[in-house]
Design a protein around this motif. Structure first.
Motif, mmCIF file in Angstrom:
data_model
loop_
_atom_site.group_PDB
_atom_site.id
_atom_site.type_symbol
_atom_site.label_atom_id
_atom_site.label_comp_id
_atom_site.label_asym_id
_atom_site.label_seq_id
_atom_site.Cartn_x
_atom_site.Cartn_y
_atom_site.Cartn_z
ATOM 1 N N PHE A 198 0.703 -1.073 0.000
ATOM 2 C CA PHE A 198 0.027 0.195 0.043
ATOM 3 C C PHE A 198 0.918 1.333 0.071
ATOM 4 O O PHE A 198 2.186 1.037 0.369
ATOM 5 C CB PHE A 198 -0.842 -0.001 1.154
ATOM 6 C CG PHE A 198 -1.975 -0.974 1.385
ATOM 7 C CD1 PHE A 198 -2.219 -1.650 0.084
ATOM 8 C CD2 PHE A 198 -3.106 -0.746 2.257
ATOM 9 C CE1 PHE A 198 -3.276 -2.627 0.436
ATOM 10 C CE2 PHE A 198 -3.991 -1.661 2.161
ATOM 11 C CZ PHE A 198 -4.183 -2.486 1.224
ATOM 12 N N ALA A 199 0.319 2.351 -0.238
ATOM 13 C CA ALA A 199 0.898 3.662 0.028
ATOM 14 C C ALA A 199 0.663 4.451 1.239
ATOM 15 O O ALA A 199 -0.441 4.140 1.731
ATOM 16 C CB ALA A 199 0.679 4.601 -1.372
ATOM 17 N N VAL A 200 1.405 4.973 1.653
ATOM 18 C CA VAL A 200 1.212 6.095 3.056
ATOM 19 C C VAL A 200 0.588 7.320 2.543
ATOM 20 O O VAL A 200 1.072 7.979 1.862
ATOM 21 C CB VAL A 200 2.614 6.138 3.802
ATOM 22 C CG1 VAL A 200 2.226 7.004 4.912
ATOM 23 C CG2 VAL A 200 3.093 4.692 4.279
ATOM 24 N N LEU A 201 -0.455 7.390 3.192
ATOM 25 C CA LEU A 201 -1.451 8.589 3.252
ATOM 26 C C LEU A 201 -0.995 9.561 4.334
ATOM 27 O O LEU A 201 -1.077 9.261 5.338
ATOM 28 C CB LEU A 201 -2.806 8.312 2.974
ATOM 29 C CG LEU A 201 -3.788 9.617 2.606
ATOM 30 C CD1 LEU A 201 -5.076 9.046 1.906
ATOM 31 C CD2 LEU A 201 -4.286 10.395 3.766
ATOM 32 N N GLY A 202 -0.532 10.857 3.914
ATOM 33 C CA GLY A 202 -0.443 12.158 4.786
ATOM 34 C C GLY A 202 -1.518 12.944 4.991
ATOM 35 O O GLY A 202 -2.372 12.953 3.975
ATOM 36 N N THR A 203 -1.816 13.403 6.060
ATOM 37 C CA THR A 203 -3.106 14.120 6.366
ATOM 38 C C THR A 203 -2.746 15.697 6.445
ATOM 39 O O THR A 203 -3.681 16.176 7.150
ATOM 40 C CB THR A 203 -3.846 13.348 7.560
ATOM 41 O OG1 THR A 203 -3.056 13.547 8.873
ATOM 42 C CG2 THR A 203 -3.934 12.171 7.311
ATOM 43 N N PRO A 204 -1.853 16.413 6.101
ATOM 44 C CA PRO A 204 -1.870 17.652 6.572
ATOM 45 C C PRO A 204 -2.692 18.461 5.545
ATOM 46 O O PRO A 204 -3.224 18.221 4.431
ATOM 47 C CB PRO A 204 -0.566 18.263 6.238
ATOM 48 C CG PRO A 204 0.051 17.146 4.985
ATOM 49 C CD PRO A 204 -0.789 15.829 5.369
ATOM 50 N N ASN A 205 -3.517 19.537 6.121
ATOM 51 C CA ASN A 205 -4.210 20.524 5.454
ATOM 52 C C ASN A 205 -3.491 21.615 5.212
ATOM 53 O O ASN A 205 -2.190 21.622 5.193
ATOM 54 C CB ASN A 205 -5.445 21.020 6.171
ATOM 55 C CG ASN A 205 -4.865 21.715 7.617
ATOM 56 O OD1 ASN A 205 -4.129 22.703 7.857
ATOM 57 N ND2 ASN A 205 -5.225 21.254 8.777
ATOM 58 N N ARG A 206 -3.926 22.449 4.346
ATOM 59 C CA ARG A 206 -3.063 23.655 3.833
ATOM 60 C C ARG A 206 -2.561 24.562 4.730
ATOM 61 O O ARG A 206 -1.238 24.831 4.526
ATOM 62 C CB ARG A 206 -4.089 24.622 3.052
ATOM 63 C CG ARG A 206 -3.429 25.430 2.284
ATOM 64 C CD ARG A 206 -4.314 26.266 0.808
ATOM 65 N NE ARG A 206 -3.363 26.991 0.122
ATOM 66 C CZ ARG A 206 -3.839 27.298 -1.149
ATOM 67 N NH1 ARG A 206 -4.995 26.853 -1.775
ATOM 68 N NH2 ARG A 206 -3.022 28.120 -1.942
ATOM 69 N N LEU A 207 -3.019 24.800 5.928
ATOM 70 C CA LEU A 207 -2.323 25.759 6.701
ATOM 71 C C LEU A 207 -1.084 25.115 7.355
ATOM 72 O O LEU A 207 0.062 25.720 7.512
ATOM 73 C CB LEU A 207 -3.316 25.998 8.121
ATOM 74 C CG LEU A 207 -4.578 26.848 8.015
ATOM 75 C CD1 LEU A 207 -5.177 27.181 9.292
ATOM 76 C CD2 LEU A 207 -4.021 28.487 7.525
ATOM 77 N N GLU A 208 -1.197 23.615 7.693
ATOM 78 C CA GLU A 208 -0.307 22.985 8.212
ATOM 79 C C GLU A 208 0.959 22.865 7.068
ATOM 80 O O GLU A 208 2.274 23.034 7.424
ATOM 81 C CB GLU A 208 -0.606 21.451 8.621
ATOM 82 C CG GLU A 208 -1.491 21.441 9.873
ATOM 83 C CD GLU A 208 -2.211 20.464 10.203
ATOM 84 O OE1 GLU A 208 -2.978 20.176 11.233
ATOM 85 O OE2 GLU A 208 -2.301 19.283 9.287
#
Length: 335
Positions: A198-208
């Motif tokens: 599988f691939a790793v999904l990162g969760t930052p939003n635009r602010l971060e």
């Protein structure tokens, strides 16, 4: 934008950040599928914290590859809020994904994470030990003193809190030890991604993402980052469209990293996310400080201070976005 009868022009407001939830979901899902095909990966792994960003990311992942091809991890440690695990389980149940608990507390203890952190704290508070708690807070950039100085807040076993200025070595030492948490979590994510292909999904939003609110080779590491283009308020809007449980949508954003409760604006951002979004959007789209101030309930001077803080964070964290720097380009080496 809203129409202002007084001026006869469109006035900037939070309306500018509104999105079509269905269209945005379709766009992200299509991008994820294309990206995975290019990587020859069949699914997605991600850490599920019980926060809004990871919850939205789970829902999008399920839309993209199906629940059976999404694998989630709960990775609590000694300082984690128990509510995070409860909310994470709620999300996993809501979207029908497999999720397991990987308690990283013993690993962090073995690496000396807590011991190293506490040793730096004891340089300022010699009695710091069992029964105590702490966090780092940053001065509000709206104060206008020109410097965002970080302070240490400690709480003794009787509940009394003290705020202390930190020498640079103490601040860096505490942060370095604490960053072990994000890097350990990412190591676990990549273990499961490798075994599942599988691939790793990162969760930052635009602010971060924009302002470097992540740890290099920690929560900043990922193969795909599907919501990094979305302002935080847009993430909340997408959460409502995707059916994220209300308990998560009404929970204030936290870092869930230190032993004392800590909001994101205490630790990093100048303002709550909704007003920060307006300031960042205004800066990115060339609006005046007066226009942004009217929308964010700030003076033009305060908006300028927030913009200066954004610029300073972008400069200070630019290296976080860089890959390893080479003496010669790969193409030159290959040739």
């Amino acid at each position: 934008m809203n129409f202002s009868p007084a001026s006869g022009v469109l006035a900037f407001s939070a309306e500018a950040l509104k999105i079509d939830g269905a269209a945005e979901t379709d766009r992200i899902v299509a991008a994820l599928r294309e990206q995975l095909r290019g990587m020859r990966k069949r699914g997605l792994v991600l850490g599920l914290s019980g926060g809004i960003d990871s919850s939205v990311s789970v829902a999008l992942a399920v839309r993209a590859v199906g629940a059976k091809n999404v694998f989630c991890l709960f990775m609590p440690e000694n300082d984690s809020d128990p509510e995070s695990l409860l909310l994470g389980r709620l999300v996993a149940e809501t979207f029908g994904v497999e999720a397991v608990v990987e308690d990283i507390g013993p690993t962090l203890r073995a690496m000396g994470c807590y011991e190293r952190r506490d040793a730096f704290i004891r340089e300022l508070v010699p009695d710091y030990g069992p029964g105590w708690a702490s966090k780092i807070v940053i001065a509000n950039s709206l104060a206008g003193d020109g410097y965002n100085i970080s302070s240490l807040v400690v709480q003794d076993p009787e509940g009394r809190q003290t705020k202390l200025r930190m020498p640079p070595a103490v601040y860096l030492g505490i942060v370095a030890a604490t960053n072990m948490k994000q890097r350990t979590r990412k190591q676990i994510e990549y273990y499961h991604a490798d075994r599942l292909n599988f691939a790793v999904l990162g969760t930052p939003n635009r602010l971060e993402y924009d302002q470097g609110f992540f740890v290099k080779n920690g929560d900043g590491a990922a193969d795909v980052k599907p919501i990094a283009h979305l302002y935080k308020s847009q993430v909340y809007a997408l959460a409502a469209h995707l059916g994220i449980p209300e308990e998560i949508r009404r929970r204030p954003p936290t870092t869930d990293t230190y032993s004392l409760a800590q909001t994101q604006e205490e630790f990093y951002f100048s303002l709550p996310y909704d007003r920060m979004d307006l300031c960042l959007y205004g800066l990115n789209n060339g609006l005046s400080a007066e226009e942004v101030g009217a929308a964010a309930k700030l003076t033009a001077v305060e908006v300028e201070r927030v913009w200066a803080d954004i610029a300073a964070k972008r400069r200070a964290t630019r290296y976080l976005h860089l890959g390893p720097q080479l003496v010669r380009a790969v193409e030159e080496i290959a040739g």
